[in-house]
Design a protein around this motif. Sequence first.
Motif, PDB file in Angstrom:
ATOM      1  N   MET A 149       1.773   7.980  -3.105  1.00 14.55           N
ATOM      2  CA  MET A 149       0.583   8.296  -3.906  1.00 14.55           C
ATOM      3  C   MET A 149       0.842   9.571  -4.693  1.00 14.55           C
ATOM      4  O   MET A 149       1.162  10.606  -4.109  1.00 14.55           O
ATOM      5  CB  MET A 149      -0.645   8.442  -3.001  1.00 14.55           C
ATOM      6  N   THR A 150       0.722   9.478  -6.000  1.00 12.39           N
ATOM      7  CA  THR A 150       0.906  10.642  -6.865  1.00 12.39           C
ATOM      8  C   THR A 150      -0.408  10.964  -7.565  1.00 12.39           C
ATOM      9  O   THR A 150      -1.237  10.071  -7.779  1.00 12.39           O
ATOM     10  CB  THR A 150       1.997  10.382  -7.918  1.00 12.39           C
ATOM     11  N   TYR A 151      -0.576  12.224  -7.899  1.00 12.06           N
ATOM     12  CA  TYR A 151      -1.830  12.666  -8.507  1.00 12.06           C
ATOM     13  C   TYR A 151      -1.578  13.211  -9.914  1.00 12.06           C
ATOM     14  O   TYR A 151      -0.545  13.812 -10.189  1.00 12.06           O
ATOM     15  CB  TYR A 151      -2.480  13.745  -7.639  1.00 12.06           C
ATOM     16  N   LYS A 152      -2.539  12.973 -10.775  1.00 13.82           N
ATOM     17  CA  LYS A 152      -2.492  13.530 -12.120  1.00 13.82           C
ATOM     18  C   LYS A 152      -3.869  14.075 -12.463  1.00 13.82           C
ATOM     19  O   LYS A 152      -4.875  13.706 -11.829  1.00 13.82           O
ATOM     20  CB  LYS A 152      -2.047  12.479 -13.134  1.00 13.82           C
ATOM     21  N   SER A 153      -3.903  14.937 -13.434  1.00 16.93           N
ATOM     22  CA  SER A 153      -5.161  15.575 -13.801  1.00 16.93           C
ATOM     23  C   SER A 153      -6.173  14.550 -14.300  1.00 16.93           C
ATOM     24  O   SER A 153      -5.911  13.775 -15.219  1.00 16.93           O
ATOM     25  CB  SER A 153      -4.909  16.615 -14.895  1.00 16.93           C
ATOM     26  N   ASP A 154      -7.311  14.543 -13.657  1.00 14.22           N
ATOM     27  CA  ASP A 154      -8.410  13.667 -14.059  1.00 14.22           C
ATOM     28  C   ASP A 154      -9.657  14.154 -13.340  1.00 14.22           C
ATOM     29  O   ASP A 154      -9.585  14.623 -12.203  1.00 14.22           O
ATOM     30  CB  ASP A 154      -8.129  12.212 -13.698  1.00 14.22           C
ATOM     31  N   ILE A 155     -10.792  14.017 -14.003  1.00 14.16           N
ATOM     32  CA  ILE A 155     -12.043  14.514 -13.440  1.00 14.16           C
ATOM     33  C   ILE A 155     -12.453  13.739 -12.186  1.00 14.16           C
ATOM     34  O   ILE A 155     -13.157  14.252 -11.316  1.00 14.16           O
ATOM     35  CB  ILE A 155     -13.170  14.471 -14.495  1.00 14.16           C
ATOM     36  N   ALA A 156     -12.005  12.456 -12.079  1.00 11.75           N
ATOM     37  CA  ALA A 156     -12.363  11.617 -10.928  1.00 11.75           C
ATOM     38  C   ALA A 156     -11.340  11.816  -9.817  1.00 11.75           C
ATOM     39  O   ALA A 156     -10.155  11.534 -10.005  1.00 11.75           O
ATOM     40  CB  ALA A 156     -12.424  10.155 -11.336  1.00 11.75           C
ATOM     41  N   LYS A 157     -11.791  12.271  -8.674  1.00 10.72           N
ATOM     42  CA  LYS A 157     -10.884  12.533  -7.556  1.00 10.72           C
ATOM     43  C   LYS A 157     -10.650  11.261  -6.743  1.00 10.72           C
ATOM     44  O   LYS A 157     -11.586  10.533  -6.411  1.00 10.72           O
ATOM     45  CB  LYS A 157     -11.453  13.635  -6.655  1.00 10.72           C
ATOM     46  N   ASP A 158      -9.373  10.998  -6.398  1.00 13.02           N
ATOM     47  CA  ASP A 158      -8.976   9.857  -5.567  1.00 13.02           C
ATOM     48  C   ASP A 158      -9.439   8.524  -6.148  1.00 13.02           C
ATOM     49  O   ASP A 158      -9.806   7.595  -5.411  1.00 13.02           O
ATOM     50  CB  ASP A 158      -9.493  10.014  -4.133  1.00 13.02           C
ATOM     51  N   VAL A 159      -9.417   8.416  -7.461  1.00 16.73           N
ATOM     52  CA  VAL A 159      -9.719   7.167  -8.155  1.00 16.73           C
ATOM     53  C   VAL A 159      -8.424   6.661  -8.790  1.00 16.73           C
ATOM     54  O   VAL A 159      -7.653   7.431  -9.365  1.00 16.73           O
ATOM     55  CB  VAL A 159     -10.812   7.357  -9.222  1.00 16.73           C
ATOM     56  N   VAL A 160      -8.177   5.351  -8.682  1.00 14.78           N
ATOM     57  CA  VAL A 160      -6.914   4.773  -9.152  1.00 14.78           C
ATOM     58  C   VAL A 160      -6.842   4.814 -10.677  1.00 14.78           C
ATOM     59  O   VAL A 160      -7.722   4.311 -11.376  1.00 14.78           O
ATOM     60  CB  VAL A 160      -6.763   3.320  -8.658  1.00 14.78           C
ATOM     61  N   LEU A 161      -5.759   5.421 -11.177  1.00 15.37           N
ATOM     62  CA  LEU A 161      -5.504   5.484 -12.621  1.00 15.37           C
ATOM     63  C   LEU A 161      -4.370   4.544 -13.024  1.00 15.37           C
ATOM     64  O   LEU A 161      -4.259   4.176 -14.197  1.00 15.37           O
ATOM     65  CB  LEU A 161      -5.146   6.918 -13.027  1.00 15.37           C
ATOM     66  N   GLY A 162      -3.542   4.160 -12.063  1.00 10.48           N
ATOM     67  CA  GLY A 162      -2.421   3.272 -12.358  1.00 10.48           C
ATOM     68  C   GLY A 162      -1.710   2.830 -11.099  1.00 10.48           C
ATOM     69  O   GLY A 162      -1.927   3.372 -10.018  1.00 10.48           O
ATOM     70  N   ILE A 163      -0.830   1.809 -11.251  1.00 12.14           N
ATOM     71  CA  ILE A 163      -0.063   1.259 -10.137  1.00 12.14           C
ATOM     72  C   ILE A 163       1.417   1.312 -10.498  1.00 12.14           C
ATOM     73  O   ILE A 163       1.805   1.053 -11.644  1.00 12.14           O
ATOM     74  CB  ILE A 163      -0.447  -0.209  -9.846  1.00 12.14           C
ATOM     75  N   THR A 164       2.257   1.628  -9.527  1.00 10.78           N
ATOM     76  CA  THR A 164       3.696   1.642  -9.746  1.00 10.78           C
ATOM     77  C   THR A 164       4.388   0.738  -8.733  1.00 10.78           C
ATOM     78  O   THR A 164       3.895   0.526  -7.622  1.00 10.78           O
ATOM     79  CB  THR A 164       4.282   3.058  -9.636  1.00 10.78           C
ATOM     80  N   TYR A 165       5.550   0.216  -9.148  1.00 11.91           N
ATOM     81  CA  TYR A 165       6.381  -0.589  -8.252  1.00 11.91           C
ATOM     82  C   TYR A 165       7.839  -0.242  -8.531  1.00 11.91           C
ATOM     83  O   TYR A 165       8.309  -0.381  -9.662  1.00 11.91           O
ATOM     84  CB  TYR A 165       6.137  -2.085  -8.490  1.00 11.91           C
ATOM     85  N   LYS A 166       8.500   0.259  -7.505  1.00  7.31           N
ATOM     86  CA  LYS A 166       9.886   0.721  -7.635  1.00  7.31           C
ATOM     87  C   LYS A 166      10.031   1.731  -8.773  1.00  7.31           C
ATOM     88  O   LYS A 166      10.985   1.691  -9.549  1.00  7.31           O
ATOM     89  CB  LYS A 166      10.823  -0.470  -7.853  1.00  7.31           C
ATOM     90  N   GLY A 167       9.049   2.631  -8.863  1.00  6.30           N
ATOM     91  CA  GLY A 167       9.107   3.715  -9.824  1.00  6.30           C
ATOM     92  C   GLY A 167       8.662   3.368 -11.226  1.00  6.30           C
ATOM     93  O   GLY A 167       8.642   4.226 -12.111  1.00  6.30           O
ATOM     94  N   MET A 168       8.264   2.109 -11.452  1.00  6.66           N
ATOM     95  CA  MET A 168       7.842   1.676 -12.782  1.00  6.66           C
ATOM     96  C   MET A 168       6.383   1.278 -12.768  1.00  6.66           C
ATOM     97  O   MET A 168       5.873   0.725 -11.791  1.00  6.66           O
ATOM     98  CB  MET A 168       8.706   0.508 -13.262  1.00  6.66           C
TER      99      MET A 168
END
Length: 256
Positions: free
Chosen positions: A141-160
């Motif tokens: 699980m990686t985090y990026k700046s966004d006003i919504a905490k612990d809300v899914v912004l994207g999905i990755t598979y094998k780094g993509m």
Amino acid sequence: MFKKLVAFIVTPEFRKNLLIAIVMVFFLILIAIFSLRIFTKHGESLTLPDLSGLTIEQAKELVASGSIEFKVDTVYIQGKQAGTIVQQDPDPKTEVKEGRTVYLLIQSLVPPQVKLPDLEGKTLAEARAIIEGYGLKVGEMTYKSDIAKDVVLGITYKGMSISAGAGLAKGATVGLVLGNGFGAAAISIPDLTGLTLQEAIFTIRGNSLLLGKVTFEGPITDSASAKVFKQEPPAVLGDTTTIQQGSMINIYLRQE
């Protein structure tokens, strides 16, 4: 008429034919009994061993003496080794006749495909439940700046990065990109020098920042009148240094 019948019965020819008929019936009964025993394999049985975890070849070698026939179907159970037996019918330790058909479920060599569900905008708890319900696993699980905490912004598979609807093998591990709750905007560091504690708090919150450590220095008789003389990070006049919304500012106060 009766006398003639009695006379025929006592003749040697009748007794001979009767004896032949009795012998033939006896042999026919014996043949029927032995045929039935052979057909049903009467008295010939074996205790079925536990075949779980074995391959088909290993199972055939184990029960080769019993002429057991196998009927195979495939299934996928997460965590089981591909190509091995996961279930059998009849159950282990069951007494079966030789030649009996045993039904086996074999772990599929290729996991079935599932389509990635739409998780964008879901909370972490919701996304985890959905992912596991589809037979997938939650990984990094990686985090990026966004006003919504612990809300899914994207999905990755094998780094993509992947999108909803992508085909994945059941049991695959996917990563989640989540909001950190701090927002994405970068702002100039406000100058808090000369402000009281309450004024500093008001300014910090007004800039979508967080109050960090508060330190009073020197003799303090009235904390409400103490003013900020230093802050971390500092605000330098004419400096273009910025910080992300949600960052903390430590302040130091003393009474003038």
